[in-house]
Write an enzyme that holds these catalytic residues in place. Structure first.
Site, PDB file in Angstrom:
ATOM      1  N   CYS A 167       4.357   0.740  12.944  1.00  0.00           N
ATOM      2  CA  CYS A 167       2.995   0.814  13.492  1.00  0.00           C
ATOM      3  C   CYS A 167       3.039   0.270  14.914  1.00  0.00           C
ATOM      4  O   CYS A 167       2.246  -0.581  15.307  1.00  0.00           O
ATOM      5  CB  CYS A 167       1.997   0.059  12.616  1.00  0.00           C
ATOM      6  N   GLU A 185      11.181  -7.418  -0.948  1.00  0.00           N
ATOM      7  CA  GLU A 185      10.419  -8.278  -0.034  1.00  0.00           C
ATOM      8  C   GLU A 185      11.081  -9.648  -0.003  1.00  0.00           C
ATOM      9  O   GLU A 185      11.350 -10.235  -1.044  1.00  0.00           O
ATOM     10  CB  GLU A 185       8.967  -8.394  -0.477  1.00  0.00           C
ATOM     11  N   ASN A 203       0.825  -1.223   0.000  1.00  0.00           N
ATOM     12  CA  ASN A 203       0.000   0.000   0.000  1.00  0.00           C
ATOM     13  C   ASN A 203       0.851   1.261   0.000  1.00  0.00           C
ATOM     14  O   ASN A 203       0.558   2.222  -0.724  1.00  0.00           O
ATOM     15  CB  ASN A 203      -0.944  -0.003   1.206  1.00  0.00           C
TER      16      ASN A 203
END
Length: 497
Positions: A374, A268, A249
């Site tokens: 986060c 990744e 995202n």
């Protein structure tokens, strides 16, 4: 003789077919939900989640996403009660324990949901034991002194966390005004006051099957998550590295800010998450994203492939402690038991985060590095930044201030904490952390200075060789030039005669 009219298909038959379709759909939804629930519970137990509940439910392999999502969330919400009920009723023998997650979901449907369309062998097994299950629930209510299920849930510390529905407009495919018009046909929509391409809808708005979501015109993305790419501020035509990119995202948000120009190397390591990343990039129409199945730490900063990289976004693996509302982590056993802050796990995460941030700061041509998590834990946020400040300074980086108008800043445990950004899990419904490093324009890294010195020396040697070659050539040409002149003079005298 009386002739009877041909009989028409009866409505009960049509109704029966509809019920059969509903039963079939519910049957498969429970199986899909059981698979997701098993993955979620195993990941939570091992502290190694494959993905958030939403990520798992809304993967391409899940067909009935809406029903599956509801079943997983509701079963998790009631799971502590369900486990106690099943233990008291003693309904799980060795055969059915192997399908524990499916049994949890069916029990939820029997006690708290819809048990009208329960078909299948496990369903029939538990339906026959509905009496003992209800009796066990009644015993728990009496024991806890609760009159209603809601009171019982409060004692189990099960709460709903509501937050606005944020959607980010993918400007690679659609402009903000058009998205507002389309979404506004069914919902109240307004623009966010800080992020230009972010829209705010009421809590609980379900957009998972909305055409704008399914075709990648808008992405369901939280406000804090959307702040990260804006803090990086990449320009069209830049080369950028997204160091830990999946699910993608933030990657495609960077691509949109770059207007699809330039190049984004999206790293990744996990094979399954690479597929998710590729799917996100394709859905967004982000053609300037190059997915690299590689560990970011293995990228060589001195490699010519990365010599033009000007910005790095680093959003590494973290505890996720700040996104309990968005990830629905507040439903997980580790959260309800108060065991969400495993200290040894946090130490391991922080060690990787420090290593990755140090590596990001070592790329010679990079001008901006944004580090985000986060997480609400200091060990993953301010402590990581504090540990790399000397390295950052040696490379000419200093902390800059993303979103100066934002009030909440870093904890005062590190020099420059006023430049760090935090969002609050209570006030802002999610806890995020952002640190922005900007390189001083006058600073040339030591590696770059060495390269420039080498280039300068090579140029000097090259010029010296060229001068020496010209001198030799000039010396050799003198006799030839003198003879040539004599030859031309002789020929001209002959022509005059």
């Amino acid at each position: 003789m009386v002739h009877k009219k041909p009989t028409q298909p009866t409505k009960p038959a049509a109704k029966s077919r509809r019920e059969s379709n509903v039963e079939r759909s519910a049957y498969f939804a429970r199986r899909e939900a059981a698979k997701v629930l098993k993955s979620v519970l195993q990941g939570d137990a091992n502290r190694r989640a494959v993905g958030s509940i939403k990520t798992l439910v809304y993967s391409p392999t899940i067909r009935n996403k809406k029903a599956t999502f509801a079943l997983v969330c509701q079963t998790l919400k009631y799971l502590p009660i369900i486990k106690d009920v099943m233990e008291i009723a003693n309904v799980l023998n060795s055969k059915w324990k192997r399908q524990a997650e499916l049994m949890y979901i069916i029990t939820y449907d029997i006690l708290f949901g819809q048990d009208a369309s329960l078909t299948g062998d496990p369903e029939k097994y538990l339906i026959l034991r509905k009496g003992p299950l209800q009796s066990a629930l009644a015993k728990i209510l009496v024991k806890k002194g609760a009159k209603r299920i809601e009171d019982l849930m409060a004692q189990y510390q099960i709460y709903d966390v509501k937050k606005p529905r944020y959607v980010r407009v993918n400007t690679l495919k659609m402009d903000v005004e058009t998205a507002m018009f389309e979404l506004g046909k069914e919902n109240a929509v307004q623009k966010d006051d800080m992020i230009p391409d972010l829209l705010v809808l009421p809590p609980g708005t379900d957009l998972h099957n909305h055409p704008l979501v399914t075709d990648g015109s808008v992405f369901m993305q939280g406000k804090a998550s959307s702040m990260v790419a804006v803090a990086l501020g990449p320009k069209p035509g830049w080369e950028v590295i997204d160091a830990c990119a999946a699910p993608g995202n933030k990657t495609v948000h960077v691509a949109a800010l770059m207007k699809g120009e330039g190049k984004i190397v999206a790293c990744e390591l996990n094979k399954d998450r690479v597929k998710r990343l590729e799917h996100t990039a394709k859905l967004a129409g982000a053609t300037n994203v190059e997915v690299l199945h590689e560990n970011f730490l293995n990228l060589n900063p001195e490699d010519q492939l990365y010599s033009k990289v000007r910005a790095i976004l680093l959003d590494p693996s973290c505890s996720g402690s700040g996104t309990v509302a968005d990830r629905l982590d507040y439903l997980l056993p580790s959260h309800t038991s108060g065991d969400g802050g495993d200290e040894s796990r946090l130490v391991k995460l922080a060690a990787f985060q420090k290593k990755a941030l140090t590596h990001a700061l070592s790329f010679p041509s990079v001008e901006r590095v944004v580090y985000s998590t986060c997480s609400v834990h200091q060990i993953e946020n301010e402590d990581v930044v504090k540990s790399v400040l000397p390295v950052a300074a040696s490379h000419g980086f200093q902390l800059s201030t993303p979103f100066p108008q934002w009030a909440r800043r870093g904890l005062p445990v590190v020099e420059g904490s006023q430049h760090l950004l935090r969002t609050d899990p209570v006030e802002d419904k999610e806890g995020f952390f952002i640190a922005s490093f900007t390189r001083n324009a006058t600073h040339i890294p030591e590696t770059s200075q060495k390269v420039e010195r080498d280039i300068g020396l090579n140029n000097l040697k090259h010029e010296a060789v060229k001068r020496q070659h010209r001198q030799k050539k000039f010396v050799r040409s003198l006799p030839f030039t003198r003879l040539s002149r004599l030859y031309l003079y002789r020929n001209s005298m002959i022509c005059r005669r």
